[in-house]
Design a protein around this motif. Structure first.
Motif, PDB file in Angstrom:
ATOM      1  N   SER A  47       0.834  -1.207   0.000  1.00  7.62           N
ATOM      2  CA  SER A  47       0.000   0.000   0.000  1.00  7.62           C
ATOM      3  C   SER A  47       0.865   1.253   0.000  1.00  7.62           C
ATOM      4  N   ARG A  48       0.253   2.373  -0.362  1.00  9.56           N
ATOM      5  CA  ARG A  48       0.913   3.676  -0.400  1.00  9.56           C
ATOM      6  C   ARG A  48       1.576   3.998   0.949  1.00  9.56           C
ATOM      7  N   GLU A  49       0.857   3.778   2.038  1.00  7.55           N
ATOM      8  CA  GLU A  49       1.368   4.129   3.378  1.00  7.55           C
ATOM      9  C   GLU A  49       2.615   3.296   3.695  1.00  7.55           C
ATOM     10  N   THR A  50       2.536   2.017   3.392  1.00  5.79           N
ATOM     11  CA  THR A  50       3.677   1.139   3.656  1.00  5.79           C
ATOM     12  C   THR A  50       4.879   1.551   2.808  1.00  5.79           C
ATOM     13  N   ILE A  51       4.644   1.852   1.538  1.00 15.33           N
ATOM     14  CA  ILE A  51       5.742   2.244   0.636  1.00 15.33           C
ATOM     15  C   ILE A  51       6.398   3.535   1.136  1.00 15.33           C
ATOM     16  N   ILE A  52       5.586   4.506   1.541  1.00 10.44           N
ATOM     17  CA  ILE A  52       6.140   5.773   2.045  1.00 10.44           C
ATOM     18  C   ILE A  52       7.006   5.503   3.281  1.00 10.44           C
ATOM     19  N   GLY A  53       6.515   4.684   4.199  1.00 14.63           N
ATOM     20  CA  GLY A  53       7.284   4.354   5.411  1.00 14.63           C
ATOM     21  C   GLY A  53       8.614   3.689   5.070  1.00 14.63           C
ATOM     22  N   TYR A  54       8.581   2.739   4.145  1.00 17.49           N
ATOM     23  CA  TYR A  54       9.805   2.036   3.737  1.00 17.49           C
ATOM     24  C   TYR A  54      10.783   3.021   3.072  1.00 17.49           C
ATOM     25  N   ALA A  55      10.257   3.889   2.201  1.00 17.87           N
ATOM     26  CA  ALA A  55      11.118   4.857   1.489  1.00 17.87           C
ATOM     27  C   ALA A  55      11.762   5.828   2.479  1.00 17.87           C
ATOM     28  N   GLU A  56      11.013   6.222   3.504  1.00 17.60           N
ATOM     29  CA  GLU A  56      11.579   7.128   4.510  1.00 17.60           C
ATOM     30  C   GLU A  56      12.734   6.458   5.258  1.00 17.60           C
ATOM     31  N   ASP A  57      12.593   5.163   5.552  1.00 18.39           N
ATOM     32  CA  ASP A  57      13.702   4.420   6.169  1.00 18.39           C
ATOM     33  C   ASP A  57      14.933   4.429   5.260  1.00 18.39           C
ATOM     34  N   ASP A  58      14.691   4.208   3.966  1.00 18.79           N
ATOM     35  CA  ASP A  58      15.797   4.146   2.995  1.00 18.79           C
ATOM     36  C   ASP A  58      16.547   5.484   2.945  1.00 18.79           C
ATOM     37  N   VAL A  59      15.774   6.579   2.865  1.00 21.27           N
ATOM     38  CA  VAL A  59      16.374   7.914   2.761  1.00 21.27           C
ATOM     39  C   VAL A  59      17.166   8.232   4.035  1.00 21.27           C
ATOM     40  N   ARG A  60      16.603   7.891   5.189  1.00 20.08           N
ATOM     41  CA  ARG A  60      17.284   8.154   6.455  1.00 20.08           C
ATOM     42  C   ARG A  60      18.639   7.438   6.487  1.00 20.08           C
ATOM     43  N   PHE A  61      18.653   6.204   6.008  1.00 19.10           N
ATOM     44  CA  PHE A  61      19.919   5.470   5.989  1.00 19.10           C
ATOM     45  C   PHE A  61      20.939   6.155   5.079  1.00 19.10           C
ATOM     46  N   LEU A  62      20.510   6.536   3.877  1.00 22.84           N
ATOM     47  CA  LEU A  62      21.453   7.169   2.941  1.00 22.84           C
ATOM     48  C   LEU A  62      21.980   8.483   3.504  1.00 22.84           C
ATOM     49  N   LEU A  63      21.100   9.246   4.148  1.00 24.71           N
ATOM     50  CA  LEU A  63      21.538  10.527   4.733  1.00 24.71           C
ATOM     51  C   LEU A  63      22.592  10.284   5.820  1.00 24.71           C
ATOM     52  N   SER A  64      22.463   9.155   6.517  1.00 25.58           N
ATOM     53  CA  SER A  64      23.456   8.840   7.557  1.00 25.58           C
ATOM     54  C   SER A  64      24.835   8.576   6.937  1.00 25.58           C
ATOM     55  N   LYS A  65      24.865   8.357   5.630  1.00 32.96           N
ATOM     56  CA  LYS A  65      26.132   8.127   4.928  1.00 32.96           C
ATOM     57  C   LYS A  65      26.635   9.422   4.267  1.00 32.96           C
ATOM     58  N   ASP A  66      26.024  10.545   4.627  1.00 32.70           N
ATOM     59  CA  ASP A  66      26.463  11.867   4.157  1.00 32.70           C
ATOM     60  C   ASP A  66      26.474  11.982   2.630  1.00 32.70           C
ATOM     61  N   VAL A  67      25.373  11.575   2.008  1.00 33.75           N
ATOM     62  CA  VAL A  67      25.286  11.660   0.538  1.00 33.75           C
ATOM     63  C   VAL A  67      25.001  13.098   0.097  1.00 33.75           C
ATOM     64  N   LYS A  68      25.426  13.429  -1.126  1.00 35.98           N
ATOM     65  CA  LYS A  68      25.199  14.799  -1.617  1.00 35.98           C
ATOM     66  C   LYS A  68      23.898  14.909  -2.411  1.00 35.98           C
ATOM     67  N   MET A  69      23.388  13.768  -2.846  1.00 37.41           N
ATOM     68  CA  MET A  69      22.100  13.737  -3.546  1.00 37.41           C
ATOM     69  C   MET A  69      21.549  12.320  -3.438  1.00 37.41           C
ATOM     70  N   ILE A  70      20.262  12.173  -3.721  1.00 43.09           N
ATOM     71  CA  ILE A  70      19.641  10.841  -3.631  1.00 43.09           C
ATOM     72  C   ILE A  70      18.872  10.538  -4.908  1.00 43.09           C
ATOM     73  N   LEU A  71      19.062   9.319  -5.406  1.00 45.80           N
ATOM     74  CA  LEU A  71      18.235   8.836  -6.510  1.00 45.80           C
ATOM     75  C   LEU A  71      17.395   7.670  -6.001  1.00 45.80           C
ATOM     76  N   ALA A  72      16.066   7.831  -6.069  1.00 40.36           N
ATOM     77  CA  ALA A  72      15.170   6.711  -5.794  1.00 40.36           C
ATOM     78  C   ALA A  72      15.103   5.910  -7.086  1.00 40.36           C
ATOM     79  N   ALA A  73      15.968   4.899  -7.210  1.00 39.47           N
ATOM     80  CA  ALA A  73      16.058   4.122  -8.453  1.00 39.47           C
ATOM     81  C   ALA A  73      15.010   3.022  -8.429  1.00 39.47           C
ATOM     82  N   CYS A  74      13.796   3.427  -8.207  1.00 37.60           N
ATOM     83  CA  CYS A  74      12.683   2.505  -7.952  1.00 37.60           C
ATOM     84  C   CYS A  74      11.423   3.169  -8.490  1.00 37.60           C
ATOM     85  N   GLY A  75      10.798   2.520  -9.467  1.00 38.18           N
ATOM     86  CA  GLY A  75       9.604   3.104 -10.079  1.00 38.18           C
ATOM     87  C   GLY A  75       8.491   3.312  -9.076  1.00 38.18           C
TER      88      GLY A  75
END
Lengths: 267, 267
Positions: A47-75
């Motif tokens: 569902s939309r809610e579950t996908i948003i929650g999962y994506a937020e986890d993903d972004v939080r992890f990448l930010l913890s790695k000090d990235v300069k930009m993010i690509l959601a390589a996921c349709g």
């Protein structure tokens, strides 16, 4: 001004590896951090809610790695959750939809375009809406939920009878609709390029992995935020066991052996 | 002495609904609580550690519903995590492996038996080991990871070309091995009974859903813990959105319309 921080790329599973390989190819100086949420793949049937929650986890992890930009390589994330994650991300954050739509509108002559994606992607109507807004005359879209596990289970390649049978079943209405361009609206689907191309002879296929890599390269060039090192490296993280990752990942990176580290990304 | 507390049943997704329908059929007086972990399905392609963690979440949720026993109606959990969840569960807890092996050993004449299941189930070697321990002469096992999403995406039924192509591809080595009995070692697989039966003519198929329901019925009868009400009901819980659950669930419960409630089960 150079920026040596890594580019962050994530996907529900392994599909984004293909886009990552293209980013490395286009911009060999860049460091990349890749996250595949292999403990919770696939996203596209959720569902939309579950996908948003999962994506937020993903972004939080990448930010913890000090990235300069993010690509959601996921349709799926690009269609359903991009606005949400853009809101909370302090670095430039891109999806795959806009670039794919632009490429499709350049490729089409008749203005008749098709899109395939996961249940969630097609259900969102995002591709359809943007294609019409950019001048398409006719858009047909079809959810192909089995294609993600099909690819992740290794059923691919021109001679694969199963891949061919599954794709044929999903693409029949698209073949009948007489489009001249098809967007492969999920980063797993370019792995089935040959199979799909054989079924839809003469139709231009928009490869979202390549297009996403070009989006990233364009942003890096335009913003002048390229890395100033001789050769970047790619670090791979997954949320399930890294055992067997290398074998499964090979499909997406042209047979190259790569290793990953397992991480916990839920709060 | 009667016990009106519900029977708890869980599965990674929807496959366990089929076993649940059989339990209701065999024991219409029983209340049942069903949990499908639809936000994290499939389990069978994940690592042992991840599967154990997910199964523990499932059991904790069912215990919060005051169940009198638990059935892990999931081949993957039964093969990989049953010992672990038995340790932590204060109520009798069953899987599907033992009953299926007993049925197979009753059905086989030649002693040559095959097992199909998820990656995790086959990787565990549990079915194989137990079959040999009960006197099998020859066991062939094959992981069929695409069959779970195949069924969950609705590709089933004798005339389904895709289902037939996928099953044919997986079953080829089993056909060649000349077994007389095949255990459908995942509760999703009985939905493909007709397709598999057409491919493996003359081979006895062990339907794990039915066998699991019989295991539950036998325990209830032997322990005298049956319910003392005129007609039990079944409550369905899922971890992802309940929208669309009813349509997807129909495949597993013979077309009946059922509704579910969404719950959060992670700690």
């Amino acid at each position: 001004m150079s920026d040596n921080r890594p580019i962050g790329v994530f996907d529900s599973g392994l599909g984004g590896l293909y886009a990552t390989a293209h980013i490395s190819h286009l911009m060999p100086r860049e460091n990349i951090v890749y996250l595949g949420d292999t403990a919770r793949v696939p996203y596209g049937t959720r569902s939309r809610e579950t996908i948003i929650g999962y994506a937020e986890d993903d972004v939080r992890f990448l930010l913890s790695k000090d990235v300069k930009m993010i690509l959601a390589a996921c349709g799926t994330v690009s269609s359903v959750a991009l606005d949400k994650i853009k809101e909370s991300s302090p670095v430039p954050t891109f999806g795959i939809v806009e670039g794919a739509v632009e490429s499709a509108m350049k490729a089409t002559i008749s203005g008749r375009v098709a899109v395939i994606g996961t249940d969630a992607t097609i259900g969102s109507g995002v591709f359809e809406k943007m294609l019409y807004a950019r001048g398409a005359n006719f858009v047909i879209s079809r959810a192909c939920p089995l294609l993600v596990p099909l690819v992740e289970c290794g059923f691919c390649g021109r001679d694969n009878v199963v891949a061919s049978s599954v794709c044929r079943s999903y693409l029949e209405p698209i073949k009948e609709a007489g489009v001249d361009t098809l967007i492969l609206g999920c980063t797993h689907f370019p792995i089935l390029y040959d199979v799909i191309s054989d079924i839809l002879c003469g139709v231009s296929l928009i490869d979202t992995g390549r297009v996403a890599a070009e989006t990233v390269a364009r942003y890096i060039l335009q913003s002048g935020s390229g890395a100033d090192i001789s050769r970047g490296d790619v670090r791979y993280y997954v949320t399930d066991s890294a055992d067997g990752f290398s074998a499964a990942a090979k499909i997406f990176v042209g047979g190259k052996k790569i290793c990953a580290e397992t991480v916990e990304i839920t709060k």
